[in-house]
Design a protein around this motif. Structure first.
Motif, short mmCIF file in Angstrom:
data_model
loop_
_atom_site.label_atom_id
_atom_site.label_comp_id
_atom_site.label_asym_id
_atom_site.label_seq_id
_atom_site.Cartn_x
_atom_site.Cartn_y
_atom_site.Cartn_z
N SER A 1 1.72 3.88 -12.71
CA SER A 1 2.43 2.89 -11.92
C SER A 1 2.08 3.12 -10.46
N SER A 2 2.37 2.14 -9.66
CA SER A 2 2.05 2.26 -8.24
C SER A 2 3.13 3.03 -7.48
N GLY A 3 4.30 3.24 -8.08
CA GLY A 3 5.41 3.89 -7.40
C GLY A 3 5.08 5.22 -6.75
N PRO A 4 4.52 6.18 -7.48
CA PRO A 4 4.21 7.47 -6.86
C PRO A 4 3.17 7.36 -5.75
N TRP A 5 2.23 6.45 -5.89
CA TRP A 5 1.20 6.28 -4.86
C TRP A 5 1.80 5.70 -3.59
N THR A 6 2.68 4.73 -3.75
CA THR A 6 3.35 4.13 -2.60
C THR A 6 4.24 5.16 -1.91
N SER A 7 4.94 5.94 -2.71
CA SER A 7 5.80 7.00 -2.17
C SER A 7 4.97 8.03 -1.40
N ALA A 8 3.84 8.43 -1.98
CA ALA A 8 2.97 9.41 -1.31
C ALA A 8 2.43 8.84 0.00
N SER A 9 2.15 7.55 0.02
CA SER A 9 1.68 6.91 1.26
C SER A 9 2.77 6.97 2.32
N GLY A 10 4.01 6.72 1.93
CA GLY A 10 5.13 6.81 2.86
C GLY A 10 5.30 8.22 3.40
N THR A 11 5.13 9.21 2.52
CA THR A 11 5.23 10.61 2.94
C THR A 11 4.13 10.95 3.94
N ALA A 12 2.91 10.47 3.68
CA ALA A 12 1.80 10.71 4.61
C ALA A 12 2.10 10.07 5.96
N ASP A 13 2.70 8.89 5.94
CA ASP A 13 3.05 8.22 7.20
C ASP A 13 4.14 8.99 7.95
N ASP A 14 5.13 9.51 7.21
CA ASP A 14 6.18 10.33 7.84
C ASP A 14 5.58 11.57 8.48
N LEU A 15 4.67 12.22 7.76
CA LEU A 15 4.03 13.42 8.29
C LEU A 15 3.19 13.09 9.52
N ARG A 16 2.52 11.94 9.50
CA ARG A 16 1.74 11.50 10.66
C ARG A 16 2.65 11.34 11.88
N THR A 17 3.79 10.69 11.67
CA THR A 17 4.74 10.47 12.76
C THR A 17 5.27 11.80 13.29
N ARG A 18 5.62 12.71 12.39
CA ARG A 18 6.17 14.00 12.81
C ARG A 18 5.12 14.86 13.53
N ALA A 19 3.87 14.77 13.09
CA ALA A 19 2.81 15.53 13.77
C ALA A 19 2.62 15.01 15.19
#
Length: 143
Positions: free
Chosen positions: A42-60
């Motif tokens: 399903s696309s759910g985990p991939w979309t979630s992982a993308s959101g996590t990468a974006d959060d990490l980008r913002t925090r960095a």
């Protein structure tokens, strides 16, 4: 051990049945296999992982900014001390690392979203193409 030897160890010789299988794609109904014979995604985990990468980008990016502000005025206050130069090189090093994390997460976010989109479109396409296929027993159950 060469890469080819490692692959043979994991998957077995060419033509033989593989030594390793995905549990979710296994037809083996043995104890603990959990397999159904169908690989599901399903696309759910991939979309979630993308959101996590974006959060990490913002925090960095935020951390890099905060780190820089924390070092303002240090050079003036520590003038003449040898540690000021070392501290500046450490700051520069961390700024470069956080910039690299930010940039990699930005790229990763887009790639993960692309996978999610591709999987979703693939799932929709397969589901649509199977609507016209008669499965004995399935249609009879709905009547």
């Amino acid at each position: 051990m060469s890469d080819a030897e490692r692959w043979r160890e994991l998957f077995g010789p060419v033509g033989d049945s593989p030594a390793m299988k995905l549990a979710s794609a296994s037809n083996d109904a043995g104890a603990g296999s959990g397999g159904t014979g169908r690989l599901k995604h399903s696309s759910g985990p991939w979309t979630s992982a993308s959101g996590t990468a974006d959060d990490l980008r913002t925090r960095a990016a935020t951390s890099r900014s905060v780190l820089g502000r924390g070092h303002e005025g240090v050079a003036a206050g520590a003038g003449g001390l040898g540690s000021a130069a070392v501290l500046k090189s450490v700051l520069t090093s961390w700024e470069e690392r956080l910039r690299a994390v930010r940039d990699e997460c930005e790229q990763l976010k887009g790639l993960l979203l692309a996978v999610a989109k591709e999987m979703g479109e693939s799932e929709t396409g397969v589901k649509s193409s199977l609507k016209g296929v008669h499965v004995p027993g399935k249609a009879d159950e709905k009547r």
